[in-house]
Each structure stands twice: as C-alpha cells, then as structure tokens.
Scaffold this motif. Structure first.
Motif, PDB file in Angstrom:
ATOM      1  N   GLN A 174      -3.333  20.753  48.055  1.00 13.97           N
ATOM      2  CA  GLN A 174      -2.718  21.645  49.266  1.00 13.97           C
ATOM      3  C   GLN A 174      -2.973  22.970  49.147  1.00 13.97           C
ATOM      4  OE1 GLN A 174      -1.333  20.048  51.632  1.00 13.97           O
ATOM      5  NE2 GLN A 174      -0.268  21.625  52.631  1.00 13.97           N
ATOM      6  N   GLY A 175      -3.813  23.330  49.845  1.00 14.65           N
ATOM      7  CA  GLY A 175      -4.400  24.857  49.878  1.00 14.65           C
ATOM      8  C   GLY A 175      -5.635  25.104  50.594  1.00 14.65           C
TER       9      GLY A 175
ATOM     10  N   THR B 263      -1.127  24.752  45.518  1.00 15.21           N
ATOM     11  CA  THR B 263       0.270  24.530  45.034  1.00 15.21           C
ATOM     12  C   THR B 263       0.473  23.149  44.503  1.00 15.21           C
ATOM     13  OG1 THR B 263       0.704  23.765  47.314  1.00 15.21           O
ATOM     14  CG2 THR B 263       1.144  25.963  46.857  1.00 15.21           C
ATOM     15  N   ASN B 264      -0.573  22.301  44.287  1.00 18.58           N
ATOM     16  CA  ASN B 264      -0.311  21.000  43.578  1.00 18.58           C
ATOM     17  C   ASN B 264      -1.413  20.876  42.602  1.00 18.58           C
ATOM     18  OD1 ASN B 264      -2.252  20.364  45.614  1.00 18.58           O
ATOM     19  ND2 ASN B 264      -1.575  18.488  45.464  1.00 18.58           N
ATOM     20  N   LYS B 265      -2.307  21.767  42.536  1.00 17.00           N
ATOM     21  CA  LYS B 265      -3.403  21.524  41.531  1.00 17.00           C
ATOM     22  C   LYS B 265      -3.441  22.824  40.582  1.00 17.00           C
ATOM     23  CE  LYS B 265      -6.534  18.083  43.196  1.00 17.00           C
ATOM     24  NZ  LYS B 265      -7.976  18.032  43.775  1.00 17.00           N
ATOM     25  N   SER B 266      -3.751  22.684  39.337  1.00 20.64           N
ATOM     26  CA  SER B 266      -3.534  23.912  38.364  1.00 20.64           C
ATOM     27  C   SER B 266      -4.981  24.441  38.149  1.00 20.64           C
ATOM     28  CB  SER B 266      -2.800  23.850  37.264  1.00 20.64           C
ATOM     29  OG  SER B 266      -3.107  22.821  36.605  1.00 20.64           O
ATOM     30  N   GLY B 267      -5.339  25.481  37.909  1.00 25.86           N
ATOM     31  CA  GLY B 267      -6.802  25.717  37.508  1.00 25.86           C
ATOM     32  C   GLY B 267      -7.671  25.525  38.534  1.00 25.86           C
TER      33      GLY B 267
ATOM     34  N   SER C 234      -3.454  18.163  51.240  1.00 25.45           N
ATOM     35  CA  SER C 234      -3.423  17.155  50.203  1.00 25.45           C
ATOM     36  C   SER C 234      -2.970  15.716  50.727  1.00 25.45           C
ATOM     37  CB  SER C 234      -2.521  17.716  48.894  1.00 25.45           C
ATOM     38  OG  SER C 234      -2.273  16.535  48.115  1.00 25.45           O
ATOM     39  N   SER C 235      -3.316  14.637  50.236  1.00 28.27           N
ATOM     40  CA  SER C 235      -2.683  13.434  50.764  1.00 28.27           C
ATOM     41  C   SER C 235      -1.277  13.253  50.221  1.00 28.27           C
ATOM     42  CB  SER C 235      -3.568  12.390  50.183  1.00 28.27           C
ATOM     43  OG  SER C 235      -3.584  12.246  48.956  1.00 28.27           O
ATOM     44  N   THR C 236      -0.788  14.199  49.298  1.00 31.20           N
ATOM     45  CA  THR C 236       0.419  13.852  48.614  1.00 31.20           C
ATOM     46  C   THR C 236       1.408  15.047  49.161  1.00 31.20           C
ATOM     47  OG1 THR C 236      -0.289  14.802  46.794  1.00 31.20           O
ATOM     48  CG2 THR C 236      -0.549  12.342  46.508  1.00 31.20           C
ATOM     49  N   ASN C 237       0.894  15.821  50.039  1.00 27.74           N
ATOM     50  CA  ASN C 237       2.038  16.677  50.312  1.00 27.74           C
ATOM     51  C   ASN C 237       3.336  16.440  50.757  1.00 27.74           C
ATOM     52  OD1 ASN C 237       2.066  17.732  53.435  1.00 27.74           O
ATOM     53  ND2 ASN C 237      -0.005  16.942  52.838  1.00 27.74           N
ATOM     54  N   THR C 238       4.227  17.130  50.917  1.00 28.86           N
ATOM     55  CA  THR C 238       5.585  16.849  51.402  1.00 28.86           C
ATOM     56  C   THR C 238       5.670  17.521  52.678  1.00 28.86           C
ATOM     57  OG1 THR C 238       6.616  18.474  49.993  1.00 28.86           O
ATOM     58  CG2 THR C 238       6.368  16.141  49.118  1.00 28.86           C
ATOM     59  N   TYR C 239       5.058  18.168  53.331  1.00 28.93           N
ATOM     60  CA  TYR C 239       4.966  18.983  54.455  1.00 28.93           C
ATOM     61  C   TYR C 239       4.901  18.093  55.782  1.00 28.93           C
ATOM     62  CZ  TYR C 239       4.805  22.751  50.762  1.00 28.93           C
ATOM     63  OH  TYR C 239       4.995  23.160  49.852  1.00 28.93           O
TER      64      TYR C 239
END
Length: 760
Positions: free
Chosen positions: A504-505, A525-529, A709-714
């Motif tokens: 998600q970005g 916002t849903n992946k670090s690094g 992202s396929s898992t975003n909540t928006y």
C-alpha cells in the motif's frame, strides 16, 4: 573428468534436474502439494493443523515455530502440507519435538513481486515450507518432546549467552561466526560487511569446519585413538556442530565435504575435491531439490569450486612466470580474484552487484579470521567455566573484529568499492562459465615431454614450453576479459516507467535509454524496509548505479518511508547507489516529515531543491514538467498540495499524480495545464476521491497503473474508478495483481507489462 565418474554422474543428475524444471515439471519450483489440499486451503484459510516442533525462534517482536510433518484434517482425512512456519499470537514454551495442535490463518508463502527482490518462496521451498500460519494459537500440545533436540537448542542458547557476556559489543559477530546465530547481529554491521565483500566470514562455512574439525581430528590422533577412532569421533562431533549451528546450506556443504575428506583418510583413499563437491551437492539436492535455485547454495559451491579448481590454475601459472616467482602478495591477489571471478555470475544474478574492494580486503581477512574463530571457540568453552578467563582468551579475536569493522567503514567511503552491473541473462551466465572454463583448461594444459635424452633437444623443448606458457597466459587473459565483457553487457533499454509493488504505497522508477534515472516517491504502510528490500534491490538488479534525483510528491508515509531508509543508509555509507538530488514540493508551511527528509538528505551530502508549478527538470531527452504544487501552496493538505509531474520523452507523455484528488484536478483543468497523455499513474491508489470523469475526458490516457495492496482496508482501487478507466478505453495494470508493472516506449510503441505475467 573421465577419471572422475562419480563427479560426472552427479553433474549429469544436476543438469537433469534443471532440464525437468525448464520443461515445466514442478520438482524444484511451484507447490508440490496435492490439488485437493491447495484448493481446500484457498477456500478455508482459517485452519487447524497438527505438527511436530523442530525449531523455535524469537525476537523482540514475535515468536515463530517451525513444524515438520504438518497435516490438516479434511473430510476425515489427513492432508499433509509438509513443513509450516507458525507465527504465534503470544509467546509460549514449546520444546523441540513437541507435537502441537495449532489454529490460525494459513497463507501461501508469497512469490517475489519485483525484480531483484529476495525470493522468499524459493528460500522456504528449500525447507519444504509452502505455507505460513499467522496469528496462531496453540490449542493443545504433547507432554513429550525430543530431549536431544531441545538439549541442542538450549546448549546453543547458553553458549550464545556466554559469548554475549565475554565479547561485549562484538558479541553479535562472534555469535554469528562461532554458532551461526545472526539474531543479535546489528543490521548496520551486516550491511557494512556485505559492502566490503567479507560477509561470508559471518556464515558457518568450510573455513569453520576445517579449523574446528581438522583441529579436533589432530588432537584426537595425538591421544592415540588412531585414524578410525579419531575420524569417527571428529565426524560425529562435526555433525552435531552442524545441527547446533542451524544447518544452513553452507554448513551442510562444509560438513558433507568434511565427512568425505575424513572418510578418505579412514579408508586410505585419495580425497578429490571436484568429486567431493559434486557428491555434497547431490546429497543436499537429494534432501531438497529447491536448493538448486537457492542463492546460498550456489554461492557456497561456486566459492569452493573457485578455490579448488580455478585458484590452482591461476597460482601455478603465476609461479611459472618469466621471473620464476611473482611473490606471495601477487599470488594471493590472483587467488582472491579467481574466487571472485568464479562467483561473479551468481552474485550478479541474485544481487546485481559485487564488491570490488572485497578482492583486496579478503587478502587481509581470510588469513586472520581463523584467529577470530579459534579465540571465539576457546573463549566460549573457557567462559563456561570462568567468564574472566573466557574474556581474556577471546580478546585477540575482539581486536581483529574491531579491525574488520574499521576496514568495512573505510570500504564504505571508497567511491568505486562496489560494481553494480545488474542481473545477467541465463545465456550470459552459460557463456561466461564456458569461456572461463576454456581459460582454466588452457592454463592447466600440460604437453608431455619428449623421451629423448639429447640435452640440446631438451633445452630447445624447455624453451618451447616456456614460450607456449607465455602465449597461453596472454590468451587466457584475453578469454577472461571476454568473459567479463559477456557477463557485463546489457542491451539498450527502452524508455520506461516502473511502478514497483511496495504494497500500500507508491514507488516509481523513471528510466531513459541514455542512462538517466529518477525515483518518484517510495514508501509503504503495510511493508517495512521498502527502501532496503524493494527499491534498492530493483535498482541494482537493473544495473542502475546512480539515481539523478528523488522526487517526493508529498510526505505521507506510504510515499516516503522507503525514501527515508535510502537517505539514512546513504548518510551511514551503507548504500552503493549514488543519489544526485532530493526534490521536495515548495510549500509555505512544510510539515515535520518534510523537514526530516531535508535534514536526512543534507546529512547524506545530497542537495535539496524545492519545486513548484512551472519548473522543469531536464536530463537528456527527458523532460519532467512540474504541474503542481500550485503557487502559494501551503502544504497543510499534503494530498491536494502534492507534486504532480508531466513526463515527456520523445513522443511519449505520462502523468504522475501522487495522491492528487478531485479538488486539485479541477484547479488544473481550470488553469488549462493538462493535455492528452499516453500514460497515467492513477491518483491516490485508485481512490474514488480522485480520477474524475472530467479529468479523464481531458487527458485521455491509453494506459494506466494503479499501485495498491490486495490487503488494504481502504477499498482501493474503487470499482467505479476501474470501470471509469476501462470505459475510457484505458488499459489498466495493477501492482496487487501483477507485481511491479512497467510501461515502456520505444520507436512509437507502448507496452504495459506486469512482472508476474505477460503484457497487459
């Protein structure tokens, strides 16, 4: 090779495995589980399964458990899903060997979604793991467990604690070198070792097994146990050491070769390195064929092949040069270069770069790392009795470890310490090794001397041999240069805009055939690094050693988290990709994140420029017209005041809109700054607050990409926006479906291609 039938047989078997994989038979890649199990999991991700704990790992954030022989209950049947990695919701004591019943959400291990990204699916497949169980709870567990495996695990934990007490700030290095435990290794230290080309000393390898195993064997021989007794006990100990240190592929390779070497001593046979190497490879591949595409497997075996086959050819030739001997330094340098040449295609294929300074640093590190290992082992053993004695014994190793860190820091400051060449094609790798093998054969060729006893003829023959050697040396050098040219050649790329899959970005890379490159945003916002694991690997994979500029549309985390990482790594001299300039939107009252980015860039020695509507960035044929922020933009509403770019290259025109909404779209329409475009990076991840019908009617894009992202909540992308784009005759690519999506333009033709599929 005809004198090594076992070696030839193993090589043929490995080539057969490659051939079956290329033919589409899923022995090495893919999901080998039964179709009914795969279908059931897709329909019922919330599942309960049973399995035996083989290993538990913990960090400050979570606890994970590896289960072997795991199975699901489906229609009164047990469906095997082989091994599973379980992430527990809360910490719990689960000794190795415990059988547990656990419930959670099953998820297929994700395939890599961007070029250059680490392939976690292939990594886990090597361990027969195809699913992860997330947010799991243990329902029931057995009272019985494996005393042996739990004892090994506790011993490793105890010894790591001893090293932590006696090694001080170098504890992470000693735990990695002696025990193969990298959990306490500082991330910055690991990156420094990688850039310096000496990260291999932090993995359990042949050097460790040789030092410890050979030392133990010789010690046992001195006790009078004899060859059989000493060899058997040394083998038994090294097998346990391999299990305790985690059983990495480099450890398994080293233990297998030590087993063959010791077996040769016991039986009075001659140890042949090529045969031992090939047999060890097949022993590992027999356990898991997926190792054939594992970076650790290929790097470990190519390094040993280089040391055992290529190095002798290079050093023997140098020693027989015109002067008779070339000196130890020159020979050692040739040996280090020979190993790097052997590993080069593998390193470039997986990482896109290679450390040049490492060729020289290994001359210093390899002869001394035995001292670090030896002092670490002795210090650890004595530390179990008395910590002060252990601290004293480990002190020489600590001095050397500190010296290595200084070398790494020095390497990071060198401008040409790393060569970023990009990922080669398979045909280039095959051609490279064919040419390198020809050079090695040429150097090792030996013409039989004449049987005549005539001294004059012998002298003439010796002169001819010396002359032939000189010719072969120059010809071999030419072949090596040819091999380097083959592996480094890259076809001319077309102009392209790539939207990386960062979850998600946004993370957009603009490239030109002339070599110019710009990064537009980079965050998630849903992946670090994101910067370290998606953006930089992509750049290196593509052979991009310099980014002319990073343009930040606005300061939301899903657009800047990766950029922040890149700037921080650059400031710490841990980034081999050069950054030219940071471009920020010109706002009257910039937020705190804007100021932080600016400060990070200055600390990294990167210039910062502010841009607004009317500004234009030019790089060769590329023009990047700043359409927004508008004059006097405050920066209070970062989405609507964000940077919007109109990208032009030749006849191609694209529009990158950041998170622009309908409010700014309307302002731009009123100002008349918009024109027809070929490509649109859809604003705000396909939100229904952006990409209005009036806006689309004006710009008329033929191609578009939505990054989300396929898992975003928006609810991104909004169905009505996708429908609106398709009705406008626009071909749409989605990062959530296709991974990284690239729109390319060459000779008037535009193509839209997803990394996980064909042209869209």
């Amino acid at each position: 090779m005809t004198r090594r039938p076992l070696c030839m047989l193993c090589l043929i078997l490995m080539l057969s495995m490659c051939a079956t994989d290329w033919a589409g038979i899923p022995l090495i890649r893919g999901n080998p589980l039964p179709e009914n199990a795969v279908s059931w999991i897709e329909e019922h991700p919330q599942a309960t399964l049973c399995g035996e704990v083989i290993q538990t790992t913990e960090n400050e954030f979570s606890q994970s458990v590896y289960l072997s022989n795991a199975y699901l209950i489906y229609q009164s049947q047990k469906l095997s899903i082989e091994n599973v990695k379980v992430f527990l919701k809360q910490r719990e004591e689960v000794p190795a060997g415990t059988v547990i019943l656990v419930s959670g959400k099953l998820k297929r291990v994700e395939e890599k979604r961007n070029p250059g990204e680490f392939d976690s699916q292939q990594y886990y497949a090597s361990q027969h793991i195809y699913y992860l169980l997330n947010n799991a709870e243990i329902i029931e567990k057995s009272e019985n467990y494996s005393a042996y495996r739990q004892g090994i695990s506790q011993l490793r934990e105890y010894l790591a604690g001893v090293l932590g007490k006696i090694a001080g700030k170098e504890a992470g290095i000693f735990q990695a070198i002696v025990l193969g435990d990298k959990t306490s290794l500082d991330k910055e230290v690991k990156l420094r070792y990688q850039m310096a080309g000496i990260v291999h000393i932090l993995a359990i390898s042949g050097l460790h097994i040789s030092v410890i195993g050979t030392g133990l064997y010789q010690l046992l021989m001195k006790t009078g146990l004899g060859i059989w007794g000493s060899g058997f006990l040394a083998l038994l100990f090294m097998l346990q050491y391999g299990v305790m240190t985690g059983g990495s592929v480099s450890t398994m390779r080293a233990v297998c070769m030590f087993l063959i070497s010791t077996g040769a001593k016991i039986t009075g046979r001659i140890y042949d390195l090529p045969t031992a190497l090939a047999v060890s490879a097949m022993m590992i591949l027999g356990e898991s064929g997926a190792y054939l595409y594992n970076s650790g497997f290929l790097l470990s075996f190519s390094a040993v092949a280089g040391a055992g086959i290529v190095v002798p050819a290079f050093t023997r030739t140098l020693e027989k040069g015109k002067e008779g001997r070339t000196g130890k330094l020159c020979t050692a340098l040739a040996a280090s270069a020979a190993i790097q040449l052997t590993m080069l295609p593998v390193s470039l294929y997986f990482f896109g770069e290679i450390s040049l300074i490492g060729i020289f640093l290994n001359l210093i590190v390899l002869p001394t790392v035995g001292v670090v290992l030896g002092s670490g082992v002795l210090g650890m053993i004595l530390g179990c009795v008395n910590l002060k004695i252990g601290s004293l014994m480990i002190f020489p190793g600590k001095i050397l470890a500190g010296f290595y860190e200084k070398l790494c820091m020095m390497a990071g400051n060198l401008p040409f310490g790393t060569w970023i060449a990009g990922q080669p094609e398979i045909w280039q790798i095959v051609a490279y090794y064919a040419v390198l093998a020809s050079a090695v054969l040429l150097l090792t060729y030996r013409k039989k001397k004449s049987s005549t006893s005539d001294k004059e003829k012998d002298k003439v023959q010796e002169k001819n041999i010396a002359g032939n050697l000189r010719v072969r040396k120059y010809l071999s050098l030419f072949l090596i240069c040819t091999a380097l040219f083959l592996i480094s050649w890259r076809k001319t790329e077309s102009f392209s805009i790539t939207c990386l899959d960062v979850g998600q970005g946004d993370g957009i890379v603009v490239r030109t055939p002339e070599g110019n490159c710009f990064l537009v945003d980079g965050g998630s916002t849903n992946k670090s690094g994101t910067g370290q694991y998606q953006i930089l690997p992509y750049l290196k994979n593509q052979g991009i050693s310099r980014v002319d500029g990073i343009l930040v549309s606005h300061t939301d985390k899903d657009h800047i988290s990766g950029v922040e990482e890149i700037l921080e790594l650059t400031a710490q001299k841990l980034n081999s990709v050069e950054i030219g300039c940071l471009y920020l939107p010109n706002w009257k009252t910039p937020p705190e994140e804007w100021e932080k980015l600016s400060q990070l860039a200055k600390e990294a020695g990167i210039s910062v420029k502010q841009v607004k509507e009317g500004d234009c960035l030019k790089a060769g044929k590329l023009e990047m017209q700043i359409v927004a922020p508008l004059e006097n933009a405050s920066g209070i509403n970062v989405n609507e005041d964000g940077m919007v770019l109109q990208v032009k290259y030749g006849e191609f025109t694209g529009l990158l809109t950041g998170d622009m909404g309908e409010e700014t779209e309307q302002k731009l329409l009123e100002m008349g700054d918009l024109e027809d475009v070929d490509f649109l990076k859809v604003g705000h991840h396909g939100s229904h607050y952006s990409t209005s019908q009036q806006f689309l009617d004006k710009i008329k894009p033929e191609y578009a990409i939505i990054s989300c992202s396929s898992t975003n909540t928006y609810g991104h992308p909004a169905p009505e926006i996708v429908e609106r784009l398709e009705k406008a005759g626009c071909k749409v690519g989605f990062t959530m479906k296709s991974g990284a999506v690239t729109v390319s333009w060459q000779k008037g033709k535009i193509r839209l291609k997803g990394y996980l599929g064909n042209y869209i």
